[in-house]
Scaffold this active site. Structure first.
Site, PDB file in Angstrom:
ATOM      1  N   SER A   1     -35.019  50.400 -11.084  1.00  0.00           N
ATOM      2  CA  SER A   1     -35.708  49.289 -10.444  1.00  0.00           C
ATOM      3  C   SER A   1     -36.539  48.500 -11.441  1.00  0.00           C
ATOM      4  CB  SER A   1     -36.622  49.793  -9.326  1.00  0.00           C
ATOM      5  OG  SER A   1     -37.294  48.683  -8.749  1.00  0.00           O
TER       6      SER A   1
ATOM      7  N   LYS B   1     -33.854  55.657  -4.499  1.00  0.00           N
ATOM      8  CA  LYS B   1     -33.810  54.221  -4.827  1.00  0.00           C
ATOM      9  C   LYS B   1     -33.514  53.391  -3.571  1.00  0.00           C
ATOM     10  CE  LYS B   1     -33.694  50.385  -7.212  1.00  0.00           C
ATOM     11  NZ  LYS B   1     -32.936  49.384  -6.568  1.00  0.00           N
TER      12      LYS B   1
ATOM     13  N   GLU C   1     -39.165  47.803  -0.184  1.00  0.00           N
ATOM     14  CA  GLU C   1     -39.146  46.454  -0.791  1.00  0.00           C
ATOM     15  C   GLU C   1     -38.833  45.384   0.273  1.00  0.00           C
ATOM     16  OE1 GLU C   1     -36.674  46.237  -4.442  1.00  0.00           O
ATOM     17  OE2 GLU C   1     -35.616  44.593  -3.479  1.00  0.00           O
TER      18      GLU C   1
HETATM   19  C1  6PG Z   1     -34.913  46.587  -7.871  1.00  0.00           C
HETATM   20  C2  6PG Z   1     -34.237  45.807  -6.785  1.00  0.00           C
HETATM   21  C3  6PG Z   1     -32.812  45.518  -7.124  1.00  0.00           C
HETATM   22  C4  6PG Z   1     -32.209  44.426  -6.283  1.00  0.00           C
HETATM   23  C5  6PG Z   1     -32.017  44.766  -4.835  1.00  0.00           C
HETATM   24  C6  6PG Z   1     -32.104  43.553  -3.951  1.00  0.00           C
HETATM   25  O1  6PG Z   1     -35.484  47.594  -7.520  1.00  0.00           O
HETATM   26  O2  6PG Z   1     -34.864  46.169  -9.025  1.00  0.00           O
HETATM   27  O3  6PG Z   1     -34.289  46.510  -5.585  1.00  0.00           O
HETATM   28  O4  6PG Z   1     -32.128  46.702  -7.124  1.00  0.00           O
HETATM   29  O5  6PG Z   1     -33.033  43.329  -6.385  1.00  0.00           O
HETATM   30  O6  6PG Z   1     -30.759  45.311  -4.727  1.00  0.00           O
HETATM   31  O7  6PG Z   1     -31.485  43.845  -2.773  1.00  0.00           O
HETATM   32  P1  6PG Z   1     -31.032  42.764  -1.737  1.00  0.00           P
HETATM   33  O8  6PG Z   1     -30.125  41.786  -2.448  1.00  0.00           O
HETATM   34  O9  6PG Z   1     -30.322  43.569  -0.689  1.00  0.00           O
HETATM   35  O10 6PG Z   1     -32.276  42.095  -1.259  1.00  0.00           O
END
Ligand code: 6PG
Length: 472
Positions: A129, A183, A190
């Protein structure tokens, strides 16, 4: 020529940045991409004058790596990941290690760990992430698989990870698909926080009549507080200030109000439903994206289903950080973390992951998208009481509930009267009100179930299972 320490498959933005991060930390690397022109472009561009070489095919790629090989795959989750595993496996030797750094479905990772370990290769499913910047400067990483495989890459990962006051933002998560599971839950949280911040913006705009610049200032203030200081508040403050070069007005107002998703939020909710975890705030954020995608239907419905005229309510002012709205953002953010932790706790038992909430909070304190100062409080809460049943029961968090529940109630009531949807705020209010009520009305649900289906019920005053003929 000496062999490279580390290999990367997949030169997307995340892959490029992770290999540059590894190289900067002293790990000479070799890269492979399905289209070689992309590899050449990288080596002549961002990869120039670095200890990074390229390979035209997977045989050459594998040959250029020291043994045991450490190979990170940054390819699309699903079929593309299986395809790379199948293509590279014939060239691997005992002890070599494949790491999947994509957002894979944790059950896919379970299957891959089992299959690859059977062939004496190591396999790590690792959540990464932090977006592209995090990948380059230091992400938060959530690796799962066997402890032996983790040990083989520990020195690499601890150097690449973001660093916080008490160490690097990486730790061994647990066996099988646990890294990708954690994750996935991270992403569910998130989704929750993104929606919570968007609801506060909507209220400040439509009910409190603030301009984007003024709303940005509120976020700037929030980012100085212990309760709300976080990466997502920080970038929201920045986004609200950006102007459209075409006419100088706030760019965010020109963006189509439809939010997409790649799957992890949905997987979080599916897992929660399967595990029997209560996650209404996270679910509300997922549903809000679904509702947002019905743009053309909403345009028609707006003409038919009359909303109340938006009224202005006293939801605080900038000098007190928009009191009730801030209360709502704080409690809903806490609820998102609490619900994410709840899913992980149940999954930990159900799938024998043996997850440690203290260390998960620790590695989320830096590098990742949901990093925030609340995570220090969460870390402390589980340090003080590893058996804590719900984050809301920790003294610091229960004090937040006592202080802020009136503000959240005010916000939800005003939003309802103004006809402004606040799905995460209202779900959080119901979540807290349900959780703090020892006697819920499900006694009546039980009576109905027994009445029409003889499903039986338990009593408060006697042991056993009872049935009544409710209607003669
Ligand atoms: C991270 C984010 C990354 C990505 C997500 C967004 O932790 O860096 O979570 O993995 O931005 O997959 O997910 P969506 O496109 O489903 O909002």
């Amino acid at each position: 020529m000496s062999k490279a320490h580390f290999g990367l498959v997949g030169l997307g933005v995340m892959g490029e940045n992770l290999v540059l991060n590894a190289e900067r930390n002293g790990f000479s690397s070799v890269v492979y991409n399905r289209t070689y022109s992309k590899t050449e472009e990288f080596l002549k561009g961002r990869g120039l004058n670095k200890k990074i070489s390229g390979a035209k095919d997977l045989r050459e790629f594998v040959d250029k790596l020291e043994r045991p090989r450490r190979i990170l795959m940054m390819v699309k989750a699903g079929k593309a990941t299986d395809a790379v595993i199948n293509q590279i496996s014939p060239f691997l030797e005992e002890g070599d290690l494949l790491i999947d750094g994509g957002n894979s479905l944790f059950t896919d990772t379970e299957r891959r760990v089992a299959e690859l370990e059977k062939q004496s290769f190591g396999y790590i499913g690792m959540g990464v992430s932090g977006g592209s910047k995090g990948a380059l400067e230091g992400p938060s990483m959530m690796p799962g698989g066997t402890k032996k495989s983790y040990t083989a890459i520990e020195s690499l990962l601890t150097k690449m990870a973001a660093q916080v006051d008490d160490g690097p933002c990486v730790t061994y998560i647990g066996p099988g698909g646990s890294g990708h599971f954690v994750k996935t839950v991270h992403n569910g949280i998130e989704y929750g926080i993104e929606q919570i911040l968007s609801e506060s913006y909507d209220l400040m705009k439509r009910v409190c009549r603030l301009e984007c610049n003024q709303i940005s200032d509120v976020f700037k203030f929030w980012n100085t507080t212990e309760e709300l200081s976080s990466y997502l508040v920080e970038i929201t403050q920045a986004c609200l200030k950006v102007k459209d070069p075409l006419d100088g007005s706030a760019l965010v107002e020109k963006i189509m109000d439809k939010a997409g998703q790649k799957g992890t939020g949905l997987w979080t909710v599916i897992s929660a439903l399967e595990l029997g975890a209560s996650v209404p705030t996270i679910y509300a954020s997922l549903n809000a994206r679904v509702m947002s995608s019905l743009k053309s239907q909403r345009q028609v419905a707006e003409q038919i289903l009359n909303s109340p005229q938006i009224k202005t309510f006293d939801l605080g002012n900038s000098s007190n950080g928009m009191g009730p709205i801030m209360d709502s953002v704080v409690l809903s953010s806490i609820a998102s973390y609490a619900q994410g932790i709840e899913i992980m706790k149940i999954a930990s038992d159900e799938y024998s992951y043996d997850l440690d909430m203290t260390s998960i909070a620790q590695i989320w304190k830096g590098g990742c998208i949901i990093r925030s100062s609340l995570l220090k409080r969460i870390q402390d809460a589980y340090n003080n009481n590893p058996d804590l049943q719900n984050l809301l029961l920790d003294p610091w968090f229960s004090n937040q509930v006592s202080k802020r529940i009136a503000g959240l109630s005010t916000t939800v009531s005003c939003a309802a009267l103004a006809g402004v949807p606040v799905p995460c705020f209202s779900s959080t209010l119901d979540y807290i009100n349900s959780y703090r009520t020892s006697r819920l009305p499900q006694n009546l649900v039980q009576a109905m179930r027994d009445c029409f289906g003889s499903h039986t019920y338990e009593r408060l005053d006697k042991q056993g299972s009872f049935h009544t003929n409710w209607i003669d």
